[in-house]
Design an enzyme around this catalytic site. Sequence first.
Site, PDB file in Angstrom:
ATOM      1  N   ASP A   1     -12.042   1.036   3.576  1.00 20.04           N
ATOM      2  CA  ASP A   1     -13.207   1.500   2.825  1.00 20.04           C
ATOM      3  C   ASP A   1     -14.431   1.642   3.709  1.00 20.04           C
ATOM      4  OD1 ASP A   1     -12.641   1.814  -0.177  1.00 20.04           O
ATOM      5  OD2 ASP A   1     -11.626  -0.050   0.306  1.00 20.04           O
TER       6      ASP A   1
ATOM      7  N   ARG B   1      -6.089  -4.240   8.049  1.00 22.29           N
ATOM      8  CA  ARG B   1      -5.863  -3.015   8.825  1.00 22.29           C
ATOM      9  C   ARG B   1      -4.817  -2.141   8.149  1.00 22.29           C
ATOM     10  NH1 ARG B   1      -3.436  -4.022  13.792  1.00 22.29           N
ATOM     11  NH2 ARG B   1      -4.434  -2.220  14.741  1.00 22.29           N
TER      12      ARG B   1
ATOM     13  N   ARG C   1      -5.196 -10.748  -5.366  1.00 17.82           N
ATOM     14  CA  ARG C   1      -6.408  -9.995  -5.029  1.00 17.82           C
ATOM     15  C   ARG C   1      -6.959  -9.337  -6.282  1.00 17.82           C
ATOM     16  NH1 ARG C   1      -8.114  -4.834  -1.386  1.00 17.82           N
ATOM     17  NH2 ARG C   1      -6.309  -3.818  -2.327  1.00 17.82           N
TER      18      ARG C   1
ATOM     19  N   ARG D   1      -9.287   6.461  -3.305  1.00 17.46           N
ATOM     20  CA  ARG D   1      -8.779   5.431  -2.401  1.00 17.46           C
ATOM     21  C   ARG D   1      -8.761   5.958  -0.965  1.00 17.46           C
ATOM     22  NH1 ARG D   1      -7.496   0.016  -4.005  1.00 17.46           N
ATOM     23  NH2 ARG D   1      -6.899   0.027  -6.184  1.00 17.46           N
TER      24      ARG D   1
ATOM     25  N   HIS E   1       0.844  -1.193   0.000  1.00 16.54           N
ATOM     26  CA  HIS E   1       0.000   0.000   0.000  1.00 16.54           C
ATOM     27  C   HIS E   1       0.884   1.250   0.000  1.00 16.54           C
ATOM     28  CE1 HIS E   1      -3.141  -2.848   0.938  1.00 16.54           C
ATOM     29  NE2 HIS E   1      -4.039  -1.898   0.785  1.00 16.54           N
TER      30      HIS E   1
ATOM     31  N   GLU F   1     -16.036  -5.033   2.706  1.00 19.25           N
ATOM     32  CA  GLU F   1     -15.425  -3.729   2.987  1.00 19.25           C
ATOM     33  C   GLU F   1     -16.423  -2.628   3.324  1.00 19.25           C
ATOM     34  OE1 GLU F   1     -11.773  -2.878   0.521  1.00 19.25           O
ATOM     35  OE2 GLU F   1     -12.763  -4.324  -0.783  1.00 19.25           O
TER      36      GLU F   1
END
Length: 1035
Positions: free
Chosen positions: A699, A737, A532, A870, A154, A658
């Site tokens: 999210d 997380r 993913r 995002r 990320h 989410e």
Amino acid sequence: MTDTTDDIAEEISFQSFEDDCKMLGNLLLEVLQREVGAQMREKVDRYRTLAQSACSMRLAGIEHMAELLEKQLASDISNMSLEEALTLARAFGHYLSLMGIAEVHHRVRRQKNVASLSKSCDDIFYQLLQRGVSPDQLYETVCKQEVEIVLTAHPTQINRRTLQYKHIKLSHLLDLKDRPDLTTEERDMVIEDMVREITSIWQTDELRRHKPTPVDEASAGLNIVEQSLWKAVPHYLRRVSNALKKHTGKPLPLKCTPIRFGSWMGGDRDGNPNVTAKVTKDVSLLSRWMTIDLYIREVDSLKFELSMNRCSDSLSKLAHEILEQESASEDRHSWDHQCYSRNQVKQQAAALPTQLPARADQPSCTECNVGHSHYPRIEIPRTGLLNQQDGPDSPRSPMAKSPSQNSLRNASLIAKRKMFAESQVGRSSFQKLLEPKPTKRSAIAPYRIVLGNIKEKLMKTRRRLELLLEDLPCDFNLLEYYDTSDELIEPLMTCHDSLQSCGSGILADGRLADLIRRVATFGMVLMKLDLRQIALGQESGRHAETFDAITKYLDMGTYSEWDEEKKLEFLTRELKGKRPLVSPSMEVASDVKEVLDTFRIAAELGSDSLGAYVISMASNASDVLAVELLQKDARLAVSGEIGKPCPGGTLRVVPLFETVKDLRGAGSVIRKLLSIDWYREHIIKNHNGHQEVMVGYSDSGKDAGRFTAAWELYKAQEDVVAACNEYDIKVTLFHGRGGSIGRGGGPTYLAIQSQPPGSVMGTLRSTEQGEMVQAKFGLPQIAVRQLEIYTTAVLLATLRPPHPPREQKWRNLMEEISKISCQNYRSVVYENPEFLTYFQEATPQAELGFLNIGSRPTRRKSSTGIGHLRAIPWVFAWTQTRFVLPAWLGVGPGLRGVCEKGHTEDLKAMYKEWPFFQSTIDLIEMVLGKADVPISKHYDEVLVSNSRRHLGDELRMELVATEKLVLVVSGHEKLSANNRILRRLIESRLAYLNPMNLLQVEVLKRLRSDDDNKQLRDALLITINGIAAGMRNTG
């Protein structure tokens, strides 16, 4: 100050921390005087003093004087030249980084000086025994524990990897300076080294000039393993084993490991078109290559250490079998290319070491305590395929090669191999003179013979992976290389058992035991790679496009237009069948081909290399069955082509819930899945009766606010656990997380201890994202502590689960708070037509993309709305302005609503007795302690249009009201009163952090009227880096 390591915030002492900060600050000023001149150095010091005075006044409650000083500072900054602004931003940013280095150093130092650490294995094992857990139950639970930490790419790691390494080196120098045996001269030399390192840091560009590729991100993750986790894991497992032996009488079995590691780097294609099937395959092979390379080094050290002759009969037999095989191999020796290559590998794996391996003279227990890496930097095999982006125009892309080009390339390859083989003839003959002849080798230590054979096989394994990475022919015999970790552990365990049986247990439990534990933990791939992709039901979902193409090709209509029952009927029927679904002749669009290629790669690599297939934004049972069907179809096709079953088993398919809506339906989706006979039998047969479910914090927080997200996550976990219990299926919850509290971050121990009872039954998966990876695992000593905290927190949650809400009334109050909070949050963020523009004006959100900190876009779609933004840039932008709005917005109205109805005392009781509620309030209180009303107001005054400033004023009033309500519920006199160390750390940074914010406002103001000015943009990005270092958070 940091959300990342507050688990151990109490483990820092200020006795010498401030001295080190002062020393590092003075060294930086010394460097500045030399680099930018005395005048600029004095300006930097003056601004720091001015900011410090303003902070002191505000802390003392003298608000008007603080405001005057801050206005003076802002005025001075607004009159600075661009060059001066750049220098000031860099100076304050580096000082905040130096403070962070000192903070981490003193946490490590504190750990060394404390006899018994809280939350340690020794501490928690003792507590559990005192609370009635039997030694056998404790031992069995620890041995069966399964925790997996998943490292992700990320885009929240602000620092370049170069600077991260320099910071680590400074940390080591601080550690060296503390040694009591240093002479004055030696200490002065250490200080000189620090000056050199700070000078090097100053002369290094802080900014990434290009976006990293997914392979770059994966390499960074692998480097964390090499530099830190590789050393930390054996140390951590020894700590667990020693505590178990002390309290139960039995050590941790060698092949047992409570913690493993996974990765999303190179597998997370949710909204990232740069992650392709080819990238996933290369990253997986690269991970295997690095694993083997690290094992080779360890075996080298063992060969030097295990020089004894006495051994068990089984090891003696194994050694003689190896000698006989080598003798027979030499008899078959011929001078063609294949034998030259085989001989070259053998030369490098000679049983007798020709030189002392690195670290061989050091005990393995020193691995976490030295000041530098034991290993040279791994030189990752660089191939054209790894160094450039794949695409149809790429010269290395298979699609770009013509048959004639392939022929020329193969001919060139054969010629190079022949030249290489011929170059080894003389070297091979000379090497034979140095090696003992087979007839004399019986006197050589049997352990070295066995280990030499292991090394030879490892080197062939590594060579095979290099060929696969280059897409070259690879004709190794299955018996010539290691394919599974069991194959590698077997001879190592034979050596271990032999040493134990011969009375050399002290040797068996040293470096050899550490290697066995590494193999048990890391396997053959270091970190299994998750895949993913976004779910079927989402707009532009790749799975939806794929099934639409398939059903249209089969003249069955458009899959995405079917209702849920029709989808389930079709999917279940096809899953029960034995025929392939996708025809090889079917022509599909490039996006669909990419999805099918991904499943094909998954089939080729299998569960030995890959972990789970995570479905983002899952909302229906058909989302899961669709992936199961694509996976089954790909495995049928691959096994038919290779003429044998695919390697490993099928991947676990994990729905990720989410949004608030999806979280509320999570239990129903799992019930529907488990009610389907095929799926339930598949879970029992192929996944040991284990269902994995992922819940997303980012999210859901952006969707409904932090408080509502926390409550919906809690209820979703309860419902998922209940659904699995109804079908007698075990469940593992996977927590997505983030680093900041707005995205579910916070202390690991606190988070695990506040989960719903029964949701942590010895198993847990959790992501560690972006800057959290470096903060928690960048140094071996910190990594050991974090791994231990994961272990003890999961153990406590399993054997002594946290209390549920005492009465239904508490749940009703939570529902009411959540409802009001969500309504308030959404009315501001999504329903106020002015809010989006206010957000864009008041924060540097639009400029964050220039940071080049991640390979994926900041939005899932090109829309400018907040809905498609995002979660990371959403939180990142508000963290920069010190408003940290996503973490607290809506909380105040929710608490106020129930307090006004007379439930204040109920809330206080909930805080004292319900771990989940206490954790939620504590995290909100922690983030409120980071918020700064005057700083956020300054952003509005300079950057926001007059017509929208009222929005900021209203929000700041709400922030102040929220602080008061949170303090009423917690019973604290001031924010972070229950964590004075954290509060003091926050205050210590303000003298450097506040000027950075004032400078960022000035640079943003100038940049928005001159947006093509690259120097201004650089200055802005440097302020973003500096504020992130001061806040110890990005997104």
